[in-house]
Design an enzyme around this catalytic site. Sequence first.
Site, PDB file in Angstrom:
ATOM      1  N   ARG A  99       0.828  -1.208   0.000  1.00 23.33           N
ATOM      2  CA  ARG A  99       0.000   0.000   0.000  1.00 23.33           C
ATOM      3  C   ARG A  99       0.863   1.259   0.000  1.00 23.33           C
ATOM      4  NH1 ARG A  99      -2.572   0.654   5.909  1.00 23.33           N
ATOM      5  NH2 ARG A  99      -0.931  -0.348   7.100  1.00 23.33           N
ATOM      6  N   ARG A 130      14.796  -1.571   1.940  1.00 26.50           N
ATOM      7  CA  ARG A 130      14.740  -2.364   3.178  1.00 26.50           C
ATOM      8  C   ARG A 130      15.667  -3.574   3.079  1.00 26.50           C
ATOM      9  NH1 ARG A 130       9.114  -1.322   4.588  1.00 26.50           N
ATOM     10  NH2 ARG A 130       8.544   0.522   3.386  1.00 26.50           N
ATOM     11  N   ASP A 142      11.502  -6.772   6.720  1.00 25.51           N
ATOM     12  CA  ASP A 142      10.963  -5.884   5.688  1.00 25.51           C
ATOM     13  C   ASP A 142      10.716  -4.480   6.248  1.00 25.51           C
ATOM     14  OD1 ASP A 142       8.993  -7.632   7.040  1.00 25.51           O
ATOM     15  OD2 ASP A 142       7.531  -6.295   6.138  1.00 25.51           O
ATOM     16  N   ASP A 160       8.378   2.474   8.746  1.00 30.62           N
ATOM     17  CA  ASP A 160       7.114   1.753   8.921  1.00 30.62           C
ATOM     18  C   ASP A 160       6.580   1.857  10.347  1.00 30.62           C
ATOM     19  OD1 ASP A 160       7.067   1.162   6.289  1.00 30.62           O
ATOM     20  OD2 ASP A 160       6.857  -0.998   6.528  1.00 30.62           O
TER      21      ASP A 160
HETATM   22  P1  AMP Z   1       3.905  -4.148   7.874  1.00 32.01           P
HETATM   23  O1  AMP Z   1       4.692  -5.202   8.582  1.00 32.01           O
HETATM   24  O2  AMP Z   1       2.697  -3.674   8.608  1.00 32.01           O
HETATM   25  O3  AMP Z   1       4.774  -2.989   7.465  1.00 32.01           O
HETATM   26  O4  AMP Z   1       3.320  -4.768   6.517  1.00 32.01           O
HETATM   27  C1  AMP Z   1       3.604  -6.052   6.038  1.00 32.01           C
HETATM   28  C2  AMP Z   1       3.187  -6.172   4.598  1.00 32.01           C
HETATM   29  O5  AMP Z   1       1.766  -6.054   4.479  1.00 32.01           O
HETATM   30  C3  AMP Z   1       3.779  -5.144   3.657  1.00 32.01           C
HETATM   31  O6  AMP Z   1       4.078  -5.798   2.467  1.00 32.01           O
HETATM   32  C4  AMP Z   1       2.645  -4.160   3.474  1.00 32.01           C
HETATM   33  O7  AMP Z   1       2.731  -3.466   2.272  1.00 32.01           O
HETATM   34  C5  AMP Z   1       1.430  -5.070   3.512  1.00 32.01           C
HETATM   35  N1  AMP Z   1       0.202  -4.376   3.916  1.00 32.01           N
HETATM   36  C6  AMP Z   1      -0.147  -3.962   5.159  1.00 32.01           C
HETATM   37  N2  AMP Z   1      -1.372  -3.390   5.138  1.00 32.01           N
HETATM   38  C7  AMP Z   1      -1.813  -3.433   3.860  1.00 32.01           C
HETATM   39  C8  AMP Z   1      -2.993  -2.997   3.191  1.00 32.01           C
HETATM   40  N3  AMP Z   1      -4.000  -2.415   3.833  1.00 32.01           N
HETATM   41  N4  AMP Z   1      -3.073  -3.206   1.862  1.00 32.01           N
HETATM   42  C9  AMP Z   1      -2.081  -3.807   1.196  1.00 32.01           C
HETATM   43  N5  AMP Z   1      -0.961  -4.245   1.757  1.00 32.01           N
HETATM   44  C10 AMP Z   1      -0.814  -4.069   3.071  1.00 32.01           C
HETATM   45 MG    MG Z   2       6.177  -2.779   6.441  1.00 35.33          MG
END
Ligand code: AMP
Ligand code: MG
Length: 539
Positions: free
Chosen positions: A113, A210, A280, A290
Amino acid sequence: MNPSDNYRALDALQFDNRFTAELPADSEQSNNIRQVRNACYSRVQPVGFSNPELVAFSREMAAELDLSSESCLTLRFTEVFSGNRLLPEMDPYATCYGGHQFGQWAGQLGDGRAINLGEVINRHGKRWALQLKGAGPTPYSRMADGLAVLRSSLREFLCSEAMHHLGVPTTRALSLMLTGETVTRDMFYDGRPKAEPGAVVCRTAPSFTRFGNFQILTAQGDTDLLRRFTEYTLRTDFNEQRELTPKVITEWFTDVCRRTAIMICHWMRVGFVHGVMNTDNMSILGLTIDYGPYGWLEDYDPGWTPNTTDASGRRYCYGRQPEIGLWNLVQLANSLLPMVEQVEPLQQALEVYSETFVAHRQQTMAAKLGLKHYDAATDDTLTTDLHQTLKLAETDMTVFYRRLGAMDITSDSFKESTNDELLNPLMDAFYQPEQLSGDTLQQFADWLKSYRHRMMQDGSPYKERRQRMDAVNPKYVLRNYLAQMAIDKVEQGDNSLLEELMDTLRHPYDEQPDKEQFAAKRPEWARHRAGCSMLSCSS
Ligand code: AMP
Ligand code: MG
C-alpha cells in the site's frame, strides 16, 4: 509570492527518478496480485479519491523539498499528495521485497500500500524519494486493499516528524490527507468491522530500501539482479563509487551494521518501541521505517511491547530491540552471501554491530546521567542497578530522567536527607507512589546515594550536568494517549490538538511551560483505553 506562484511551486520540484531509470521493471503492467520475478518494482497508479482534504503538513519537510508553507495549502498540493493528480515527471511504482516476519521467512511482501511517486533532488543536491502510503492497491497487496485509515496514518505522520526532532534517524512525512472515503477495518480482530475515515500520508526518505529488498532476490536465486541492485544501492544511497567486490560489499555491510546499532541506541534512549521489527521493516540506511503499532515506553518495563500480535511472544518488546536488530542483520548477511562468498568477513561486520551498540549505549548512558565520561569500572554497575531499580516501582522513564536532571544531586542539602526527602523531587515519575515504601524506597534511595557519590567524583557543576542531561532526555515524547487524543479530535473535524502536538514536539528537549500537560505521565483513564497503550496491526 502571488497565489499562482504557490500553485506552480510543485512544478519547480526537480525529479531524478533513478530507481525506475536504472533498475529493471516488472514486465507485466496490470495491477493484479502476483509473484514478481526479475524485477525490482512494478509500475502502478494511485487509485484517486472522491474528496481529499489536507489535514496537516510538515513545514520542515516542505522546506527540505524547497516548498513554501503557502504552496502546501493549495488545492494542487492536496491533489498531488493524495494521489489524485500526478506531476508530469512522476513515475509511480511499488517495490518488490520479502522479509522475515516474527522470525519466519514470509516470501514476497512488497509495497502493498505504498506507491512511490519519484525522487526529488533539493537545492542542496539531496535526494528525497516521495511515497504515498494508502493510495491504493499494488501487485503486492496480497489479500489487503492498499488503503490506510486515519488513526494509523496520523500516528505515522506525527511520529516520523517527532522522531526527526528528537534526533532519531527516521523516514520523514510531508503530508497527511483525509481521502473523503471510508475504509473498513476490524480494529480489535473480534469480528466487528467498522467503517473508518481513510487517509494518505506522503512519506519521504533518501531511499525506502529495506533489508527485504535484498533478501527477496537471494530467495529467488537471482544473483545477477542481487548484484545489480546492490551496486545501485551502494552508488545511490551510500555514495560508493568503487567497483562491487566482496571487500566493498563487506565494508558497506559494516556501515549498515553501524547505522542500525546507532538507530536502535537512539530508540533505547528515548523509549521508542518499534513493535514490528520484521526484516521488511528495516531500512538499509538505518532509518526508523514503517510506523505501525509502535509505542513509547511509559512505565519502565523492558518486556513491554506495544503490538497486541506480539503480546504472547514479546519478540519486539523494548528490551529485546538490540538483540533483534542483530538477528535482522544476520538475515541480511545471509542474503549477501552469494556475492561475498565467505562467512568470516560478514561475521566480523556483525561484531561491529555489537561493539557500536555498546560504545554508543555507554556514551548515551553517560549523557543521560550527566556524566562527563563513561567509566566502565563504576558505571556498568551504576546503570545496571538503575535499570533494576526502575523496575521495582511503576516508573515513567521520560519523567524520571528529566526530574533526575533537575535535582541538584551534589548539593549539601541532600547530604543529610531521609529517604523520603531524597525521593521527593522524583515522585511525579511514579504511577503508584504508594509503591515507594519499604525495600523499594530503600533501593531507590541507595541508588540515588551511589549516583550522588559518582557525580561528586565527576565534579560537573549542576548547570553543566543538567544541560548535558536535558539534551538527551526528552521532556516531550509522543505518548501513546496523546496520539490517540489527536486522532479522536481529527475524527471529529478538529485539527487543533494535532497542530499543538506538532508544535510541542518540534522542541522535545526544551522546557515549554505552557505545554506541561503533554510532559506529564499518562493519566489513569488512558491505562487500558484502546489506542492508548497496546495496538493491533490493523491499520
Ligand atoms: P507491515 O509489517 O505492517 O509494514 O506490513 C507487512 C506487509 O503487508 C507489507 O508488504 C505491506 O505493504 C502489507 N500491507 C499492510 N497493510 C496493507 C494494506 N491495507 N493493503 C495492502 N498491503 C498491506
Ligand atoms: Mg512494512
